[in-house]
Write a protein that holds these residues in place. Structure first.
Motif, mmCIF file in Angstrom:
data_model
loop_
_atom_site.group_PDB
_atom_site.id
_atom_site.type_symbol
_atom_site.label_atom_id
_atom_site.label_comp_id
_atom_site.label_asym_id
_atom_site.label_seq_id
_atom_site.Cartn_x
_atom_site.Cartn_y
_atom_site.Cartn_z
ATOM 1 N N MET A 1 -5.141 -5.097 -8.283
ATOM 2 C CA MET A 1 -4.725 -5.053 -6.876
ATOM 3 C C MET A 1 -5.424 -6.153 -6.075
ATOM 4 O O MET A 1 -6.604 -6.434 -6.283
ATOM 5 C CB MET A 1 -5.054 -3.696 -6.263
ATOM 6 C CG MET A 1 -4.554 -2.512 -7.071
ATOM 7 S SD MET A 1 -2.755 -2.481 -7.248
ATOM 8 C CE MET A 1 -2.569 -1.119 -8.409
ATOM 9 N N VAL A 2 -4.682 -6.748 -5.149
ATOM 10 C CA VAL A 2 -5.224 -7.800 -4.298
ATOM 11 C C VAL A 2 -5.442 -7.237 -2.901
ATOM 12 O O VAL A 2 -4.484 -6.771 -2.262
ATOM 13 C CB VAL A 2 -4.256 -9.008 -4.223
ATOM 14 C CG1 VAL A 2 -4.780 -10.056 -3.253
ATOM 15 C CG2 VAL A 2 -4.042 -9.599 -5.610
ATOM 16 N N PRO A 3 -6.666 -7.224 -2.379
ATOM 17 C CA PRO A 3 -6.886 -6.748 -1.008
ATOM 18 C C PRO A 3 -6.119 -7.606 0.006
ATOM 19 O O PRO A 3 -6.085 -8.826 -0.101
ATOM 20 C CB PRO A 3 -8.401 -6.906 -0.822
ATOM 21 C CG PRO A 3 -8.963 -6.928 -2.214
ATOM 22 C CD PRO A 3 -7.928 -7.593 -3.054
ATOM 23 N N VAL A 4 -5.509 -6.947 0.966
ATOM 24 C CA VAL A 4 -4.732 -7.664 1.979
ATOM 25 C C VAL A 4 -5.604 -8.669 2.727
ATOM 26 O O VAL A 4 -5.148 -9.757 3.099
ATOM 27 C CB VAL A 4 -4.081 -6.667 2.963
ATOM 28 C CG1 VAL A 4 -3.468 -7.403 4.153
ATOM 29 C CG2 VAL A 4 -3.009 -5.852 2.251
ATOM 30 N N ASP A 5 -6.880 -8.327 2.932
ATOM 31 C CA ASP A 5 -7.734 -9.245 3.686
ATOM 32 C C ASP A 5 -8.115 -10.491 2.896
ATOM 33 O O ASP A 5 -8.782 -11.388 3.424
ATOM 34 C CB ASP A 5 -8.985 -8.547 4.224
ATOM 35 C CG ASP A 5 -9.860 -7.938 3.124
ATOM 36 O OD1 ASP A 5 -9.630 -8.253 1.929
ATOM 37 O OD2 ASP A 5 -10.773 -7.160 3.451
ATOM 38 N N LYS A 6 -7.690 -10.575 1.624
ATOM 39 C CA LYS A 6 -7.912 -11.784 0.828
ATOM 40 C C LYS A 6 -6.702 -12.722 0.862
ATOM 41 O O LYS A 6 -6.721 -13.790 0.251
ATOM 42 C CB LYS A 6 -8.207 -11.408 -0.623
ATOM 43 C CG LYS A 6 -9.574 -10.780 -0.849
ATOM 44 C CD LYS A 6 -10.677 -11.819 -0.765
ATOM 45 C CE LYS A 6 -12.005 -11.257 -1.243
ATOM 46 N NZ LYS A 6 -13.055 -12.298 -1.269
ATOM 47 N N GLY B 1 0.794 -1.216 0.000
ATOM 48 C CA GLY B 1 0.000 0.000 0.000
ATOM 49 C C GLY B 1 0.834 1.277 0.000
ATOM 50 O O GLY B 1 1.712 1.454 0.843
ATOM 51 N N GLY B 2 0.554 2.153 -0.958
ATOM 52 C CA GLY B 2 1.274 3.419 -1.062
ATOM 53 C C GLY B 2 2.434 3.400 -2.027
ATOM 54 O O GLY B 2 2.929 4.468 -2.437
ATOM 55 N N ASP B 3 2.910 2.218 -2.399
ATOM 56 C CA ASP B 3 4.056 2.105 -3.312
ATOM 57 C C ASP B 3 3.687 2.539 -4.725
ATOM 58 O O ASP B 3 2.576 2.264 -5.213
ATOM 59 C CB ASP B 3 4.556 0.658 -3.387
ATOM 60 C CG ASP B 3 5.376 0.243 -2.178
ATOM 61 O OD1 ASP B 3 5.780 1.137 -1.406
ATOM 62 O OD2 ASP B 3 5.625 -0.971 -2.024
ATOM 63 N N PHE C 1 3.829 -0.622 -17.221
ATOM 64 C CA PHE C 1 2.820 -0.167 -16.265
ATOM 65 C C PHE C 1 3.428 0.879 -15.337
ATOM 66 O O PHE C 1 4.646 0.944 -15.139
ATOM 67 C CB PHE C 1 2.236 -1.335 -15.459
ATOM 68 C CG PHE C 1 3.261 -2.144 -14.718
ATOM 69 C CD1 PHE C 1 3.679 -1.782 -13.434
ATOM 70 C CD2 PHE C 1 3.810 -3.282 -15.287
ATOM 71 C CE1 PHE C 1 4.618 -2.533 -12.746
ATOM 72 C CE2 PHE C 1 4.750 -4.046 -14.602
ATOM 73 C CZ PHE C 1 5.156 -3.678 -13.334
ATOM 74 N N ASP C 2 2.577 1.696 -14.783
ATOM 75 C CA ASP C 2 2.963 2.722 -13.819
ATOM 76 C C ASP C 2 1.763 2.902 -12.895
ATOM 77 O O ASP C 2 0.769 3.538 -13.258
ATOM 78 C CB ASP C 2 3.313 4.028 -14.532
ATOM 79 C CG ASP C 2 3.840 5.097 -13.569
ATOM 80 O OD1 ASP C 2 3.658 4.955 -12.348
ATOM 81 O OD2 ASP C 2 4.429 6.086 -14.064
ATOM 82 N N ILE C 3 1.831 2.303 -11.718
ATOM 83 C CA ILE C 3 0.660 2.289 -10.832
ATOM 84 C C ILE C 3 1.064 2.708 -9.407
ATOM 85 O O ILE C 3 2.244 2.641 -9.036
ATOM 86 C CB ILE C 3 0.003 0.880 -10.792
ATOM 87 C CG1 ILE C 3 1.004 -0.198 -10.348
ATOM 88 C CG2 ILE C 3 -0.557 0.524 -12.154
ATOM 89 C CD1 ILE C 3 1.055 -0.492 -8.904
ATOM 90 N N VAL C 4 0.082 3.147 -8.656
ATOM 91 C CA VAL C 4 0.254 3.379 -7.218
ATOM 92 C C VAL C 4 -0.683 2.423 -6.499
ATOM 93 O O VAL C 4 -1.894 2.385 -6.781
ATOM 94 C CB VAL C 4 -0.060 4.836 -6.841
ATOM 95 C CG1 VAL C 4 0.001 5.014 -5.316
ATOM 96 C CG2 VAL C 4 0.907 5.791 -7.526
ATOM 97 N N VAL C 5 -0.125 1.643 -5.591
ATOM 98 C CA VAL C 5 -0.914 0.619 -4.883
ATOM 99 C C VAL C 5 -1.755 1.288 -3.804
ATOM 100 O O VAL C 5 -1.219 2.009 -2.952
ATOM 101 C CB VAL C 5 0.016 -0.433 -4.251
ATOM 102 C CG1 VAL C 5 -0.813 -1.553 -3.613
ATOM 103 C CG2 VAL C 5 0.984 -1.001 -5.283
ATOM 104 N N PRO C 6 -3.061 1.077 -3.806
ATOM 105 C CA PRO C 6 -3.905 1.673 -2.748
ATOM 106 C C PRO C 6 -3.564 1.075 -1.375
ATOM 107 O O PRO C 6 -3.056 -0.045 -1.269
ATOM 108 C CB PRO C 6 -5.324 1.272 -3.171
ATOM 109 C CG PRO C 6 -5.230 0.880 -4.610
ATOM 110 C CD PRO C 6 -3.856 0.335 -4.799
ATOM 111 N N ALA D 1 8.227 8.218 2.946
ATOM 112 C CA ALA D 1 9.554 8.836 2.892
ATOM 113 C C ALA D 1 9.846 9.339 1.484
ATOM 114 O O ALA D 1 10.455 10.379 1.283
ATOM 115 C CB ALA D 1 10.616 7.830 3.323
ATOM 116 N N THR D 2 9.379 8.604 0.478
ATOM 117 C CA THR D 2 9.586 9.014 -0.912
ATOM 118 C C THR D 2 8.879 10.331 -1.198
ATOM 119 O O THR D 2 9.447 11.254 -1.786
ATOM 120 C CB THR D 2 9.054 7.929 -1.870
ATOM 121 O OG1 THR D 2 9.691 6.690 -1.569
ATOM 122 C CG2 THR D 2 9.336 8.288 -3.313
#
Length: 266
Positions: A219-224, A150-152, A186-191, A256-257
């Motif tokens: 994107m794969v939800p963490v809760d999955k 998330g956030g990357d 691709f160029d994405i930001v992970v939610p 930090a980025t």
């Protein structure tokens, strides 16, 4: 008229014979006990077997589950037919998936659409078979490597044709020999609360890249996430833990980025 006294027929087994038989049986039982082979009835054996099966199912449901690898998408780390042991406690107590982790997840809603409900009997049979590592996983279960959390910001392909995470090119030693990091740009930001995942055999893997234009954007939800694949349990010749990777050691955290970027503009 027969006047001879009639005597009832005696038991042909004398007391001494009975005593000898008991001693013989006791000796056999003691001998079997010493050898660890006390006789077990069929019913007792069935009960023990059923209890062991229930224990294994509960253990696999809550702690560690074997997962059969059905494809080549994670070569060379995982081969077709491997049974990996998925640590279901890895993310249970506040720990989150990290870049480089190999995870098993339910792709319903991200990699596959919601389908019709499976027949309850066949679903139960599949659950038992997969819980014991004997059946192929469900069509909705996948195993991939986490590349972005998330956030990357994850892009490809940047300097030297490599994947970049938060602006840092990543050397990926786990890639299948001869594969490029990606033939799909691709160029994405992970939610937040989601993952970007890719297979190690990039040329043979259907992963987050293949779902960019779909709802959820791959994107794969963490809760999955079912758990982290930590060990190869079968075949015996491949018993080993899955090596951790330091490929992402230089990648800064997304906050930090962004802070660095804001400072640079000032």
């Amino acid at each position: 008229m027969d006047t001879e006294a009639q005597h009832p027929e005696r038991d042909r087994t004398s007391p001494s014979d009975e005593t000898a038989g008991e001693r013989s049986r006791s000796a056999r039982v003691r001998g079997a006990a010493r050898r660890g082979r006390l006789p077990i009835s069929g019913r007792t054996a069935a009960l023990i077997g059923a209890a062991c099966a229930v224990f294994l199912l509960l253990f696999s449901h809550f702690v560690v589950q074997p997962f059969l690898i059905p494809s080549t998408s994670m070569q060379p780390a995982l081969q077709v037919g491997d049974r990996v042991l998925v640590n279901k406690l890895a993310y249970r107590f506040g720990e989150q998936p990290r870049r480089g982790d190999v995870v098993v997840f339910d792709g319903t809603g991200s990699f596959v659409r919601e389908g019709p409900r499976e027949n309850p009997v066949s679903a139960a049979a599949r659950w038992v078979g997969s819980g014991l590592g004997l059946a192929e996983p469900s069509d909705t279960d996948f195993v991939k490597r986490v590349v972005g959390v998330g956030g990357d910001r994850v892009t490809c392909c940047g300097k030297g044709g490599r994947v970049e995470v938060n602006g840092v090119p990543v050397d990926e030693p786990y890639l299948y020999r001869g594969d490029s990091p990606s033939k799909v740009a691709f160029d994405i930001v992970v939610p937040r609360g989601a993952l970007w995942v890719m297979g190690d055999h990039r040329a043979k893997s259907r992963d987050s890249r293949d779902h960019l234009g779909e709802p959820g954007g791959g994107m794969v939800p963490v809760d999955k996430v079912v758990g982290r694949a930590d060990w190869i349990g079968w075949p015996a010749g491949r018993w080993q833990s899955l090596a951790e990777t330091d490929a992402f050691a230089r990648v800064p955290e997304p906050d930090a980025t962004r802070a660095h970027a804001r400072g640079g503009r000032g």
